[in-house]
Design an enzyme around this catalytic site. Structure first.
Site, mmCIF file in Angstrom:
data_model
loop_
_atom_site.group_PDB
_atom_site.id
_atom_site.type_symbol
_atom_site.label_atom_id
_atom_site.label_comp_id
_atom_site.label_asym_id
_atom_site.label_seq_id
_atom_site.Cartn_x
_atom_site.Cartn_y
_atom_site.Cartn_z
ATOM 1 N N LEU A 132 0.731 -1.213 0.178
ATOM 2 C CA LEU A 132 0.402 0.239 0.049
ATOM 3 C C LEU A 132 0.886 1.396 0.114
ATOM 4 C CD1 LEU A 132 -2.670 -1.112 2.739
ATOM 5 C CD2 LEU A 132 -2.870 -0.823 0.210
ATOM 6 N N GLY A 133 2.196 1.195 0.526
ATOM 7 C CA GLY A 133 2.881 2.439 0.538
ATOM 8 C C GLY A 133 4.200 1.927 1.015
ATOM 9 N N GLU A 134 5.201 2.827 0.626
ATOM 10 C CA GLU A 134 6.656 2.721 0.931
ATOM 11 C C GLU A 134 7.310 4.005 1.256
ATOM 12 O OE1 GLU A 134 8.741 -0.008 -1.601
ATOM 13 O OE2 GLU A 134 10.559 -0.098 -0.151
ATOM 14 N N GLY A 135 7.618 3.992 2.538
ATOM 15 C CA GLY A 135 8.420 5.395 2.743
ATOM 16 C C GLY A 135 9.873 5.089 3.116
ATOM 17 N N PHE A 142 10.759 5.348 6.052
ATOM 18 C CA PHE A 142 10.916 4.533 7.462
ATOM 19 C C PHE A 142 10.121 3.260 7.418
ATOM 20 C CE2 PHE A 142 11.512 9.375 7.710
ATOM 21 C CZ PHE A 142 13.010 9.242 8.167
ATOM 22 N N VAL A 160 7.569 -0.130 5.202
ATOM 23 C CA VAL A 160 6.928 -0.477 4.078
ATOM 24 C C VAL A 160 5.370 -0.952 4.733
ATOM 25 C CG1 VAL A 160 6.748 -2.047 2.019
ATOM 26 C CG2 VAL A 160 9.011 -1.352 3.117
ATOM 27 N N VAL A 161 4.239 -0.534 3.776
ATOM 28 C CA VAL A 161 2.771 -0.980 4.265
ATOM 29 C C VAL A 161 2.314 -2.000 3.529
ATOM 30 C CG1 VAL A 161 0.609 0.178 5.000
ATOM 31 C CG2 VAL A 161 2.832 1.347 5.383
ATOM 32 N N LYS A 202 2.188 -2.436 8.854
ATOM 33 C CA LYS A 202 3.747 -1.644 8.577
ATOM 34 C C LYS A 202 4.784 -2.117 9.018
ATOM 35 C CE LYS A 202 3.491 3.070 8.658
ATOM 36 N NZ LYS A 202 3.471 4.523 8.995
ATOM 37 N N ASP A 244 2.078 15.643 10.141
ATOM 38 C CA ASP A 244 2.301 15.551 8.733
ATOM 39 C C ASP A 244 1.021 15.168 8.226
ATOM 40 O OD1 ASP A 244 3.609 14.445 6.406
ATOM 41 O OD2 ASP A 244 4.050 12.187 7.011
HETATM 42 P P1 ADP Z 1 3.861 5.636 5.278
HETATM 43 O O1 ADP Z 1 4.666 5.921 6.609
HETATM 44 O O2 ADP Z 1 4.530 5.033 4.184
HETATM 45 O O3 ADP Z 1 3.348 7.246 4.733
HETATM 46 P P2 ADP Z 1 1.143 5.216 6.178
HETATM 47 O O4 ADP Z 1 0.823 4.740 7.430
HETATM 48 O O5 ADP Z 1 0.942 6.544 5.598
HETATM 49 O O6 ADP Z 1 2.755 4.949 5.963
HETATM 50 O O7 ADP Z 1 0.451 4.291 5.150
HETATM 51 C C1 ADP Z 1 0.725 4.238 3.902
HETATM 52 C C2 ADP Z 1 -0.519 3.932 3.070
HETATM 53 O O8 ADP Z 1 -1.190 2.680 3.199
HETATM 54 C C3 ADP Z 1 -1.463 4.915 3.279
HETATM 55 O O9 ADP Z 1 -1.562 6.176 2.121
HETATM 56 C C4 ADP Z 1 -2.767 4.186 2.987
HETATM 57 O O10 ADP Z 1 -3.110 4.420 1.709
HETATM 58 C C5 ADP Z 1 -2.426 2.856 3.274
HETATM 59 N N1 ADP Z 1 -3.070 2.687 4.783
HETATM 60 C C6 ADP Z 1 -2.251 2.979 5.875
HETATM 61 N N2 ADP Z 1 -3.205 2.750 6.856
HETATM 62 C C7 ADP Z 1 -4.285 1.877 6.513
HETATM 63 C C8 ADP Z 1 -5.482 1.521 7.193
HETATM 64 N N3 ADP Z 1 -5.742 1.435 8.353
HETATM 65 N N4 ADP Z 1 -6.506 1.085 6.258
HETATM 66 C C9 ADP Z 1 -6.238 1.102 4.865
HETATM 67 N N5 ADP Z 1 -5.230 1.769 4.207
HETATM 68 C C10 ADP Z 1 -4.222 2.105 5.281
HETATM 69 MG MG MG Z 2 1.909 8.415 5.258
#
Ligand code: ADP
Ligand code: MG
Length: 352
Positions: free
Chosen positions: A28-31, A33, A35-36, A55, A167
Protein backbone atom coordinates in the site's frame (compact mmCIF):
# COMPACT_ATOMS: atom_id res chain seq x y z
CA UNK A 1 -6.63 3.17 39.26
CA UNK A 2 -9.78 2.60 37.25
CA UNK A 3 -7.93 3.68 34.14
CA UNK A 4 -5.05 1.39 34.99
CA UNK A 5 -7.23 -1.65 35.56
CA UNK A 6 -9.22 -0.91 32.42
CA UNK A 7 -6.06 -0.62 30.32
CA UNK A 8 -4.75 -3.87 31.80
CA UNK A 9 -7.94 -5.83 31.19
CA UNK A 10 -8.21 -4.41 27.68
CA UNK A 11 -4.65 -5.52 26.90
CA UNK A 12 -5.31 -8.99 28.33
CA UNK A 13 -8.20 -9.61 25.96
CA UNK A 14 -6.75 -7.99 22.87
CA UNK A 15 -5.41 -10.48 20.34
CA UNK A 16 -1.64 -10.78 20.12
CA UNK A 17 0.09 -11.74 16.90
CA UNK A 18 3.45 -12.92 15.63
CA UNK A 19 5.17 -12.85 12.28
CA UNK A 20 3.82 -16.14 10.90
CA UNK A 21 0.19 -15.19 11.52
CA UNK A 22 0.11 -12.93 8.45
CA UNK A 23 -0.18 -13.51 4.72
CA UNK A 24 1.18 -10.50 2.84
CA UNK A 25 -1.10 -8.92 0.23
CA UNK A 26 -0.82 -5.79 -1.88
CA UNK A 27 1.84 -3.20 -1.03
CA UNK A 28 0.00 0.00 0.00
CA UNK A 29 2.91 2.34 0.55
CA UNK A 30 6.62 2.62 0.96
CA UNK A 31 8.44 5.47 2.66
CA UNK A 32 11.93 6.07 4.00
CA UNK A 33 10.96 4.57 7.35
CA UNK A 34 8.90 1.53 6.46
CA UNK A 35 6.77 -0.49 4.08
CA UNK A 36 2.98 -0.91 4.37
CA UNK A 37 1.03 -3.98 3.17
CA UNK A 38 -2.54 -5.12 3.15
CA UNK A 39 -2.51 -8.50 4.97
CA UNK A 40 -4.86 -11.26 6.01
CA UNK A 41 -4.57 -13.78 8.81
CA UNK A 42 -3.05 -17.17 7.96
CA UNK A 43 -5.72 -18.97 9.94
CA UNK A 44 -8.93 -17.38 10.99
CA UNK A 45 -8.98 -17.07 14.76
CA UNK A 46 -12.31 -15.56 15.74
CA UNK A 47 -13.36 -14.98 12.16
CA UNK A 48 -14.19 -11.31 12.59
CA UNK A 49 -10.78 -9.73 12.04
CA UNK A 50 -11.21 -9.12 8.31
CA UNK A 51 -8.44 -7.48 6.35
CA UNK A 52 -5.59 -5.84 8.20
CA UNK A 53 -2.79 -3.43 7.41
CA UNK A 54 0.83 -4.16 8.37
CA UNK A 55 3.59 -1.57 8.57
CA UNK A 56 7.14 -2.89 8.87
CA UNK A 57 8.99 0.06 10.36
CA UNK A 58 12.54 0.99 11.25
CA UNK A 59 13.62 2.23 14.68
CA UNK A 60 10.96 5.00 14.60
CA UNK A 61 8.32 2.28 14.76
CA UNK A 62 8.70 2.21 18.55
CA UNK A 63 7.36 5.78 18.84
CA UNK A 64 4.61 5.04 16.34
CA UNK A 65 3.43 2.05 18.40
CA UNK A 66 3.44 4.19 21.53
CA UNK A 67 1.39 6.92 19.80
CA UNK A 68 -1.15 4.44 18.44
CA UNK A 69 -1.61 2.81 21.87
CA UNK A 70 -2.20 6.24 23.37
CA UNK A 71 -4.65 7.29 20.65
CA UNK A 72 -6.64 4.09 21.04
CA UNK A 73 -7.13 4.79 24.74
CA UNK A 74 -7.65 8.58 24.55
CA UNK A 75 -9.33 9.38 21.21
CA UNK A 76 -10.01 6.11 19.39
CA UNK A 77 -12.21 7.56 16.65
CA UNK A 78 -9.65 10.10 15.45
CA UNK A 79 -7.35 7.55 13.84
CA UNK A 80 -7.38 4.21 12.06
CA UNK A 81 -8.22 1.36 14.42
CA UNK A 82 -4.90 0.08 15.83
CA UNK A 83 -4.76 -3.62 16.62
CA UNK A 84 -1.26 -4.50 17.81
CA UNK A 85 2.41 -3.60 17.59
CA UNK A 86 5.52 -5.65 18.36
CA UNK A 87 9.26 -5.95 17.81
CA UNK A 88 10.04 -8.54 15.15
CA UNK A 89 13.68 -9.50 15.56
CA UNK A 90 13.91 -12.67 13.44
CA UNK A 91 13.85 -10.77 10.14
CA UNK A 92 16.91 -10.89 7.89
CA UNK A 93 17.14 -7.12 7.81
CA UNK A 94 17.58 -6.97 11.59
CA UNK A 95 15.03 -5.79 14.10
CA UNK A 96 11.87 -4.24 12.72
CA UNK A 97 8.76 -2.95 14.41
CA UNK A 98 5.55 -4.45 13.06
CA UNK A 99 2.36 -2.43 13.43
CA UNK A 100 -1.12 -3.81 12.69
CA UNK A 101 -4.32 -1.84 12.01
CA UNK A 102 -7.73 -2.76 10.78
CA UNK A 103 -8.01 -2.14 7.01
CA UNK A 104 -10.24 0.95 6.97
CA UNK A 105 -10.87 1.17 3.23
CA UNK A 106 -9.43 1.56 -0.24
CA UNK A 107 -9.15 5.34 -0.53
CA UNK A 108 -7.20 8.14 1.03
CA UNK A 109 -8.33 11.74 0.59
CA UNK A 110 -5.39 12.08 -1.84
CA UNK A 111 -6.93 9.44 -4.11
CA UNK A 112 -10.35 11.05 -3.84
CA UNK A 113 -9.33 14.65 -4.63
CA UNK A 114 -7.42 13.45 -7.70
CA UNK A 115 -10.68 12.24 -9.25
CA UNK A 116 -12.42 14.47 -11.82
CA UNK A 117 -15.63 13.74 -9.92
CA UNK A 118 -14.44 15.29 -6.62
CA UNK A 119 -16.24 16.21 -4.41
CA UNK A 120 -19.26 14.26 -5.72
CA UNK A 121 -17.39 10.95 -5.45
CA UNK A 122 -17.13 11.57 -1.69
CA UNK A 123 -20.78 12.54 -1.26
CA UNK A 124 -22.08 9.08 -2.11
CA UNK A 125 -19.44 7.48 0.15
CA UNK A 126 -20.47 9.58 3.15
CA UNK A 127 -24.22 9.34 2.58
CA UNK A 128 -24.21 5.76 1.27
CA UNK A 129 -26.47 6.62 -1.65
CA UNK A 130 -26.27 8.48 -4.92
CA UNK A 131 -27.93 11.88 -4.86
CA UNK A 132 -30.09 12.89 -7.77
CA UNK A 133 -29.63 16.63 -7.24
CA UNK A 134 -28.40 19.31 -9.61
CA UNK A 135 -24.67 19.74 -9.38
CA UNK A 136 -23.47 23.17 -8.37
CA UNK A 137 -21.33 25.25 -6.07
CA UNK A 138 -23.68 25.05 -3.07
CA UNK A 139 -23.69 21.29 -3.14
CA UNK A 140 -19.92 21.07 -3.61
CA UNK A 141 -19.46 23.46 -0.70
CA UNK A 142 -21.63 21.24 1.57
CA UNK A 143 -19.58 18.17 0.72
CA UNK A 144 -16.28 19.98 1.32
CA UNK A 145 -17.66 21.30 4.63
CA UNK A 146 -18.51 17.78 5.73
CA UNK A 147 -15.05 16.44 4.89
CA UNK A 148 -13.34 19.35 6.64
CA UNK A 149 -15.56 19.00 9.71
CA UNK A 150 -14.69 15.30 10.04
CA UNK A 151 -11.00 16.08 9.67
CA UNK A 152 -11.09 18.88 12.27
CA UNK A 153 -13.05 16.64 14.62
CA UNK A 154 -10.36 13.95 14.40
CA UNK A 155 -7.64 16.56 14.81
CA UNK A 156 -9.33 18.10 17.85
CA UNK A 157 -9.27 14.63 19.43
CA UNK A 158 -5.52 14.33 18.87
CA UNK A 159 -4.75 17.87 20.04
CA UNK A 160 -6.91 17.50 23.16
CA UNK A 161 -4.84 14.42 23.97
CA UNK A 162 -1.64 16.45 23.64
CA UNK A 163 -0.57 14.94 20.32
CA UNK A 164 0.58 17.01 17.36
CA UNK A 165 0.53 14.96 14.14
CA UNK A 166 3.00 17.06 12.06
CA UNK A 167 2.28 15.25 8.80
CA UNK A 168 -1.33 16.14 8.04
CA UNK A 169 -1.90 15.76 4.28
CA UNK A 170 -4.46 14.04 2.05
CA UNK A 171 -2.23 10.93 1.78
CA UNK A 172 -2.55 10.50 5.56
CA UNK A 173 -6.33 10.77 5.71
CA UNK A 174 -8.18 7.51 5.08
CA UNK A 175 -11.87 7.05 4.39
CA UNK A 176 -13.19 4.47 6.84
CA UNK A 177 -15.81 2.47 4.96
CA UNK A 178 -17.16 1.06 8.22
CA UNK A 179 -17.95 4.38 9.89
CA UNK A 180 -18.33 6.38 6.66
CA UNK A 181 -15.98 9.03 8.02
CA UNK A 182 -12.48 10.26 7.41
CA UNK A 183 -9.82 9.24 9.91
CA UNK A 184 -6.18 10.22 10.38
CA UNK A 185 -3.35 7.72 9.79
CA UNK A 186 0.45 7.66 10.00
CA UNK A 187 1.54 8.80 13.46
CA UNK A 188 5.17 8.24 12.42
CA UNK A 189 6.08 11.91 12.79
CA UNK A 190 3.75 12.68 15.69
CA UNK A 191 4.87 14.13 18.99
CA UNK A 192 3.25 13.91 22.40
CA UNK A 193 4.02 17.05 24.32
CA UNK A 194 2.29 15.99 27.52
CA UNK A 195 4.88 13.33 28.30
CA UNK A 196 7.79 14.49 26.17
CA UNK A 197 7.75 11.54 23.75
CA UNK A 198 9.50 12.43 20.51
CA UNK A 199 9.91 15.90 21.95
CA UNK A 200 12.61 17.12 19.59
CA UNK A 201 10.97 17.51 16.21
CA UNK A 202 12.48 15.37 13.47
CA UNK A 203 12.45 18.20 10.94
CA UNK A 204 13.61 15.98 8.13
CA UNK A 205 10.37 14.04 8.42
CA UNK A 206 8.18 17.01 7.63
CA UNK A 207 6.58 17.15 4.19
CA UNK A 208 7.51 20.56 2.75
CA UNK A 209 4.36 20.72 0.62
CA UNK A 210 2.09 20.90 3.67
CA UNK A 211 4.45 22.20 6.40
CA UNK A 212 3.78 25.53 8.11
CA UNK A 213 6.54 28.11 7.69
CA UNK A 214 7.86 27.73 11.24
CA UNK A 215 10.93 25.49 11.30
CA UNK A 216 10.57 24.38 14.89
CA UNK A 217 7.27 23.51 16.43
CA UNK A 218 8.49 24.35 19.91
CA UNK A 219 10.56 27.48 20.21
CA UNK A 220 14.32 27.01 20.00
CA UNK A 221 14.52 28.03 23.65
CA UNK A 222 13.17 24.61 24.60
CA UNK A 223 15.55 22.44 22.61
CA UNK A 224 15.91 19.29 24.69
CA UNK A 225 13.45 16.84 26.10
CA UNK A 226 13.05 17.18 29.85
CA UNK A 227 12.55 14.00 31.86
CA UNK A 228 9.03 12.60 31.63
CA UNK A 229 7.70 13.89 34.98
CA UNK A 230 9.16 17.34 34.37
CA UNK A 231 7.73 17.41 30.86
CA UNK A 232 4.32 16.36 32.14
CA UNK A 233 4.32 19.23 34.61
CA UNK A 234 5.71 21.78 32.17
CA UNK A 235 3.91 20.82 29.01
CA UNK A 236 0.62 22.69 29.55
CA UNK A 237 2.73 25.82 29.96
CA UNK A 238 4.88 25.09 26.92
CA UNK A 239 1.74 24.25 24.94
CA UNK A 240 0.22 27.64 25.77
CA UNK A 241 3.49 29.41 24.96
CA UNK A 242 4.13 27.72 21.64
CA UNK A 243 0.74 26.47 20.45
CA UNK A 244 2.36 23.53 18.62
CA UNK A 245 -1.04 22.24 17.44
CA UNK A 246 -1.28 25.19 15.04
CA UNK A 247 1.28 23.46 12.82
CA UNK A 248 -1.41 20.89 11.93
CA UNK A 249 -3.95 23.67 11.41
CA UNK A 250 -1.82 25.25 8.70
CA UNK A 251 -1.62 21.89 6.87
CA UNK A 252 -5.39 21.46 7.25
CA UNK A 253 -5.92 24.91 5.73
CA UNK A 254 -3.90 23.84 2.69
CA UNK A 255 -6.19 20.80 2.36
CA UNK A 256 -9.25 23.10 2.35
CA UNK A 257 -7.50 25.16 -0.32
CA UNK A 258 -6.91 22.05 -2.45
CA UNK A 259 -10.53 20.99 -2.08
CA UNK A 260 -11.76 24.41 -3.20
CA UNK A 261 -9.28 24.92 -6.07
CA UNK A 262 -8.77 22.00 -8.50
CA UNK A 263 -5.59 23.56 -9.88
CA UNK A 264 -3.81 23.17 -6.52
CA UNK A 265 -4.60 19.45 -6.17
CA UNK A 266 -1.53 18.29 -8.10
CA UNK A 267 1.93 18.35 -6.50
CA UNK A 268 3.17 20.93 -8.98
CA UNK A 269 0.07 23.08 -8.48
CA UNK A 270 0.48 23.06 -4.71
CA UNK A 271 4.20 23.82 -4.92
CA UNK A 272 3.42 26.73 -7.23
CA UNK A 273 0.80 28.04 -4.78
CA UNK A 274 3.27 27.78 -1.89
CA UNK A 275 5.79 29.81 -3.86
CA UNK A 276 3.20 32.51 -4.63
CA UNK A 277 2.04 32.67 -1.01
CA UNK A 278 5.59 32.99 0.27
CA UNK A 279 6.12 35.89 -2.13
CA UNK A 280 3.07 37.54 -0.52
CA UNK A 281 4.59 37.01 2.98
CA UNK A 282 2.01 34.28 3.71
CA UNK A 283 -0.85 36.81 3.49
CA UNK A 284 -3.75 35.07 1.74
CA UNK A 285 -5.62 38.32 1.11
CA UNK A 286 -2.55 39.82 -0.53
CA UNK A 287 -2.21 36.63 -2.61
CA UNK A 288 -5.85 36.91 -3.68
CA UNK A 289 -5.28 40.51 -4.78
CA UNK A 290 -2.14 39.51 -6.65
CA UNK A 291 -3.89 36.79 -8.69
CA UNK A 292 -7.20 38.63 -8.97
CA UNK A 293 -6.73 40.24 -12.35
CA UNK A 294 -5.25 37.13 -13.99
CA UNK A 295 -7.41 34.50 -12.26
CA UNK A 296 -8.56 31.81 -14.70
CA UNK A 297 -12.04 30.29 -14.61
CA UNK A 298 -10.84 27.52 -12.31
CA UNK A 299 -9.50 29.96 -9.71
CA UNK A 300 -12.55 32.20 -9.96
CA UNK A 301 -14.80 29.23 -9.24
CA UNK A 302 -12.78 28.38 -6.11
CA UNK A 303 -13.11 31.95 -4.84
CA UNK A 304 -16.83 31.84 -5.61
CA UNK A 305 -17.23 28.66 -3.53
CA UNK A 306 -15.39 30.13 -0.55
CA UNK A 307 -17.33 33.41 -0.92
CA UNK A 308 -20.74 31.72 -0.49
CA UNK A 309 -22.78 32.85 2.55
CA UNK A 310 -20.96 36.13 2.95
CA UNK A 311 -17.48 34.69 2.48
CA UNK A 312 -17.38 32.51 5.61
CA UNK A 313 -15.40 29.81 3.81
CA UNK A 314 -12.73 32.31 2.82
CA UNK A 315 -12.78 33.70 6.35
CA UNK A 316 -12.15 30.23 7.82
CA UNK A 317 -9.37 29.52 5.31
CA UNK A 318 -7.58 32.76 6.16
CA UNK A 319 -7.86 31.97 9.88
CA UNK A 320 -6.01 28.67 9.34
CA UNK A 321 -3.33 29.63 6.81
CA UNK A 322 -1.41 32.38 8.58
CA UNK A 323 2.29 32.99 9.03
CA UNK A 324 2.18 33.30 12.82
CA UNK A 325 1.08 30.13 14.62
CA UNK A 326 -0.39 32.27 17.40
CA UNK A 327 -2.81 33.93 14.98
CA UNK A 328 -4.13 30.65 13.57
CA UNK A 329 -7.38 29.23 14.89
CA UNK A 330 -7.42 25.95 16.88
CA UNK A 331 -9.21 22.80 15.75
CA UNK A 332 -11.85 23.28 18.44
CA UNK A 333 -12.46 26.94 17.55
CA UNK A 334 -12.59 26.08 13.84
CA UNK A 335 -15.36 23.53 14.52
CA UNK A 336 -17.45 26.32 16.06
CA UNK A 337 -16.89 28.56 13.02
CA UNK A 338 -20.10 29.65 11.21
CA UNK A 339 -18.78 27.93 8.05
CA UNK A 340 -20.08 24.71 9.60
CA UNK A 341 -23.81 25.12 9.80
CA UNK A 342 -25.45 22.52 11.97
CA UNK A 343 -27.11 20.36 9.37
CA UNK A 344 -24.52 20.11 6.63
CA UNK A 345 -24.64 17.49 3.92
CA UNK A 346 -27.44 15.38 5.34
CA UNK A 347 -29.84 18.33 5.47
CA UNK A 348 -29.16 19.17 1.85
CA UNK A 349 -30.22 15.71 0.76
CA UNK A 350 -33.38 15.75 2.87
CA UNK A 351 -34.46 19.30 2.04
CA UNK A 352 -34.37 19.02 -1.73
P1 ADP B 1 3.92 5.81 5.23
O1 ADP B 1 4.87 5.96 6.35
O2 ADP B 1 4.41 4.92 4.13
O3 ADP B 1 3.39 7.12 4.71
P2 ADP B 1 1.18 5.26 6.13
O4 ADP B 1 0.86 4.90 7.53
O5 ADP B 1 0.81 6.63 5.69
O6 ADP B 1 2.73 4.97 5.88
O7 ADP B 1 0.49 4.20 5.18
C1 ADP B 1 0.77 4.16 3.78
C2 ADP B 1 -0.50 3.95 2.99
O8 ADP B 1 -1.13 2.73 3.37
C3 ADP B 1 -1.54 5.03 3.22
O9 ADP B 1 -1.35 6.15 2.40
C4 ADP B 1 -2.83 4.28 2.90
O10 ADP B 1 -3.03 4.24 1.51
C5 ADP B 1 -2.54 2.87 3.37
N1 ADP B 1 -3.04 2.64 4.75
C6 ADP B 1 -2.38 2.89 5.91
N2 ADP B 1 -3.13 2.55 6.99
C7 ADP B 1 -4.30 2.07 6.49
C8 ADP B 1 -5.51 1.53 7.11
N3 ADP B 1 -5.67 1.43 8.43
N4 ADP B 1 -6.51 1.13 6.27
C9 ADP B 1 -6.37 1.20 4.93
N5 ADP B 1 -5.27 1.69 4.30
C10 ADP B 1 -4.24 2.13 5.07
MG1 MG C 1 1.83 8.38 5.13
Amino acid sequence: WDMFVLAFVERLFRPTFKKDDFVLGKKLGEGAFGVVYKVSLAKKTSGKEGDLVLKKATEYGAVEIWMNERVRRACANSCADFVYGFLESSSKKGAEYWLIWRFEGESTLADLIQSKEFPYNVESMILGEVQDLPKGLERENKIIQTILRQLLFALDGLHSTGIVHRDIKPQNIIFSEGSRTFKIIDLGAATDLRVGINYIPKEFLLDPRYAAPEQYIMSTQTPSAPSAPVAAALSPVLWQLNLPDRFDIYSTGLILLQMAFPSFRSDSGLIQFNRQLKRCDYDLNAWRKSVGPRANADLRRGFELLDLDGGIGWELLTSMVRYKARQRTSAKAALAHPYFDKEGLLALSIMQ
